[in-house]
Design a protein around this motif. Structure first.
Motif, PDB file in Angstrom:
ATOM      1  N   ASP A  82       0.831  -1.205   0.000  1.00  0.00           N
ATOM      2  CA  ASP A  82       0.000   0.000   0.000  1.00  0.00           C
ATOM      3  C   ASP A  82       0.865   1.254   0.000  1.00  0.00           C
ATOM      4  OD1 ASP A  82      -2.449  -1.301  -0.045  1.00  0.00           O
ATOM      5  OD2 ASP A  82      -2.612  -1.353   2.138  1.00  0.00           O
ATOM      6  N   ILE A  83       1.899   1.251   0.821  1.00  0.00           N
ATOM      7  CA  ILE A  83       2.773   2.422   0.912  1.00  0.00           C
ATOM      8  C   ILE A  83       3.485   2.660  -0.418  1.00  0.00           C
ATOM      9  CG2 ILE A  83       4.859   3.336   2.009  1.00  0.00           C
ATOM     10  CD1 ILE A  83       3.930   1.818   4.572  1.00  0.00           C
ATOM     11  N   LEU A  84       4.016   1.616  -1.015  1.00  0.00           N
ATOM     12  CA  LEU A  84       4.719   1.770  -2.293  1.00  0.00           C
ATOM     13  C   LEU A  84       3.801   2.310  -3.385  1.00  0.00           C
ATOM     14  CD1 LEU A  84       6.904  -1.457  -2.383  1.00  0.00           C
ATOM     15  CD2 LEU A  84       7.734   0.904  -2.249  1.00  0.00           C
ATOM     16  N   THR A  85       2.596   1.774  -3.461  1.00  0.00           N
ATOM     17  CA  THR A  85       1.689   2.226  -4.518  1.00  0.00           C
ATOM     18  C   THR A  85       1.164   3.627  -4.240  1.00  0.00           C
ATOM     19  OG1 THR A  85      -0.169   1.038  -3.499  1.00  0.00           O
ATOM     20  CG2 THR A  85       1.054  -0.103  -5.246  1.00  0.00           C
ATOM     21  N   LYS A  86       0.925   3.982  -2.973  1.00  0.00           N
ATOM     22  CA  LYS A  86       0.495   5.335  -2.642  1.00  0.00           C
ATOM     23  C   LYS A  86       1.642   6.337  -2.907  1.00  0.00           C
ATOM     24  CE  LYS A  86      -2.945   6.527  -1.052  1.00  0.00           C
ATOM     25  NZ  LYS A  86      -4.152   7.056  -1.740  1.00  0.00           N
ATOM     26  N   TYR A  87       2.863   5.932  -2.638  1.00  0.00           N
ATOM     27  CA  TYR A  87       4.018   6.790  -2.919  1.00  0.00           C
ATOM     28  C   TYR A  87       4.133   7.028  -4.424  1.00  0.00           C
ATOM     29  CZ  TYR A  87       8.858   8.442  -3.016  1.00  0.00           C
ATOM     30  OH  TYR A  87       9.995   9.170  -3.237  1.00  0.00           O
ATOM     31  N   GLN A  88       3.974   5.978  -5.191  1.00  0.00           N
ATOM     32  CA  GLN A  88       4.030   6.111  -6.651  1.00  0.00           C
ATOM     33  C   GLN A  88       2.886   6.999  -7.150  1.00  0.00           C
ATOM     34  OE1 GLN A  88       3.630   2.451  -8.860  1.00  0.00           O
ATOM     35  NE2 GLN A  88       4.752   3.293 -10.594  1.00  0.00           N
ATOM     36  N   GLU A  89       1.707   6.800  -6.605  1.00  0.00           N
ATOM     37  CA  GLU A  89       0.560   7.622  -6.996  1.00  0.00           C
ATOM     38  C   GLU A  89       0.802   9.091  -6.649  1.00  0.00           C
ATOM     39  OE1 GLU A  89      -4.166   8.227  -5.858  1.00  0.00           O
ATOM     40  OE2 GLU A  89      -3.111   6.472  -5.101  1.00  0.00           O
ATOM     41  N   SER A  90       1.372   9.353  -5.480  1.00  0.00           N
ATOM     42  CA  SER A  90       1.621  10.741  -5.083  1.00  0.00           C
ATOM     43  C   SER A  90       2.678  11.380  -5.986  1.00  0.00           C
ATOM     44  CB  SER A  90       2.027  10.834  -3.612  1.00  0.00           C
ATOM     45  OG  SER A  90       3.313  10.301  -3.389  1.00  0.00           O
ATOM     46  N   THR A  91       3.645  10.598  -6.440  1.00  0.00           N
ATOM     47  CA  THR A  91       4.638  11.111  -7.387  1.00  0.00           C
ATOM     48  C   THR A  91       3.969  11.483  -8.706  1.00  0.00           C
ATOM     49  OG1 THR A  91       6.384   9.782  -6.375  1.00  0.00           O
ATOM     50  CG2 THR A  91       6.784  10.567  -8.606  1.00  0.00           C
ATOM     51  N   ALA A  92       3.055  10.642  -9.162  1.00  0.00           N
ATOM     52  CA  ALA A  92       2.318  10.936 -10.395  1.00  0.00           C
ATOM     53  C   ALA A  92       1.478  12.197 -10.232  1.00  0.00           C
ATOM     54  CB  ALA A  92       1.441   9.749 -10.779  1.00  0.00           C
ATOM     55  N   ARG A  93       0.928  12.419  -9.047  1.00  0.00           N
ATOM     56  CA  ARG A  93       0.106  13.603  -8.809  1.00  0.00           C
ATOM     57  C   ARG A  93       0.956  14.881  -8.815  1.00  0.00           C
ATOM     58  NH1 ARG A  93      -5.171  12.775  -7.333  1.00  0.00           N
ATOM     59  NH2 ARG A  93      -5.221  14.776  -6.247  1.00  0.00           N
ATOM     60  N   VAL A  94       2.192  14.785  -8.340  1.00  0.00           N
ATOM     61  CA  VAL A  94       3.110  15.923  -8.433  1.00  0.00           C
ATOM     62  C   VAL A  94       3.369  16.234  -9.906  1.00  0.00           C
ATOM     63  CG1 VAL A  94       5.467  16.738  -7.991  1.00  0.00           C
ATOM     64  CG2 VAL A  94       4.213  15.537  -6.186  1.00  0.00           C
ATOM     65  N   ASN A  95       3.679  15.196 -10.675  1.00  0.00           N
ATOM     66  CA  ASN A  95       3.929  15.373 -12.102  1.00  0.00           C
ATOM     67  C   ASN A  95       2.715  15.994 -12.794  1.00  0.00           C
ATOM     68  OD1 ASN A  95       6.413  14.193 -11.715  1.00  0.00           O
ATOM     69  ND2 ASN A  95       5.799  12.206 -12.517  1.00  0.00           N
ATOM     70  N   ARG A  96       1.534  15.502 -12.456  1.00  0.00           N
ATOM     71  CA  ARG A  96       0.302  15.992 -13.069  1.00  0.00           C
ATOM     72  C   ARG A  96       0.063  17.465 -12.714  1.00  0.00           C
ATOM     73  NH1 ARG A  96      -2.842  16.371 -17.174  1.00  0.00           N
ATOM     74  NH2 ARG A  96      -5.058  16.393 -16.734  1.00  0.00           N
ATOM     75  N   ALA A  97       0.325  17.832 -11.463  1.00  0.00           N
ATOM     76  CA  ALA A  97       0.116  19.219 -11.040  1.00  0.00           C
ATOM     77  C   ALA A  97       1.054  20.165 -11.797  1.00  0.00           C
ATOM     78  CB  ALA A  97       0.322  19.344  -9.528  1.00  0.00           C
ATOM     79  N   VAL A  98       2.291  19.742 -12.018  1.00  0.00           N
ATOM     80  CA  VAL A  98       3.225  20.570 -12.782  1.00  0.00           C
ATOM     81  C   VAL A  98       2.750  20.672 -14.231  1.00  0.00           C
ATOM     82  CG1 VAL A  98       5.587  20.748 -13.658  1.00  0.00           C
ATOM     83  CG2 VAL A  98       5.185  20.072 -11.280  1.00  0.00           C
ATOM     84  N   ALA A  99       2.325  19.557 -14.803  1.00  0.00           N
ATOM     85  CA  ALA A  99       1.828  19.572 -16.183  1.00  0.00           C
ATOM     86  C   ALA A  99       0.610  20.484 -16.313  1.00  0.00           C
ATOM     87  CB  ALA A  99       1.487  18.152 -16.637  1.00  0.00           C
ATOM     88  N   LYS A 100      -0.285  20.471 -15.320  1.00  0.00           N
ATOM     89  CA  LYS A 100      -1.487  21.310 -15.366  1.00  0.00           C
ATOM     90  C   LYS A 100      -1.120  22.796 -15.249  1.00  0.00           C
ATOM     91  CE  LYS A 100      -5.435  19.526 -14.447  1.00  0.00           C
ATOM     92  NZ  LYS A 100      -6.544  19.297 -15.347  1.00  0.00           N
TER      93      LYS A 100
END
Length: 132
Positions: free
Chosen positions: A25-43
């Motif tokens: 759970d921690i690994l996948t949530k960490y990966q998801e949060s990294t993707a959300r950082v990337n998405r916020a920069v892209a937006k």
């Protein structure tokens, strides 16, 4: 004092993590949060437009040029400044990312402050020769 702040933060994260105790759970949530950082920069680029990306091939100095020439030659491809709204969103997403990074450290019995200090010492010692 700063190590106390890091240790306190790590303790608070440990106490507040209820649903995602499994390392998976921690690994996948960490990966998801990294993707959300990337998405916020892209937006910030695509929706708001407060920053622009102008990517092109990086120039590389000649073999006999100094390391300083490399530093001057390479670019971030980022132009402009984040607006307050985009800054707030990106800071929030980075905060979530730090939370899950700290959770990962807790699950693996690692001290985040010690990791930061070792990395700081390595960068401070090697400087521009750290090459990543």
């Amino acid at each position: 004092m700063k190590d106390v702040i890091f240790d306190n933060f790590q303790d608070v994260v440990q106490e507040s993590l209820l649903r995602h105790k499994s390392i998976l759970d921690i690994l996948t949530k960490y990966q998801e949060s990294t993707a959300r950082v990337n998405r916020a920069v892209a937006k910030a680029v695509t929706n708001c437009g407060c920053v622009k990306m102008t990517a092109e091939k990086q120039c590389l100095p000649k073999e006999n040029d100094s390391i300083e020439a490399l530093d001057k030659c390479l670019k971030s491809h980022l132009n402009g400044d984040l607006c307050d709204s985009c800054r707030e969103v990106i800071e929030r997403e980075i905060g979530n990312n730090i939370f899950y990074l700290t959770s990962l450290c807790n699950a693996l019995d690692l001290n985040l402050y010690d990791i930061l200090i070792r990395e700081f010492d390595k960068i401070n010692t090697l400087g521009k020769f750290t090459f990543r």
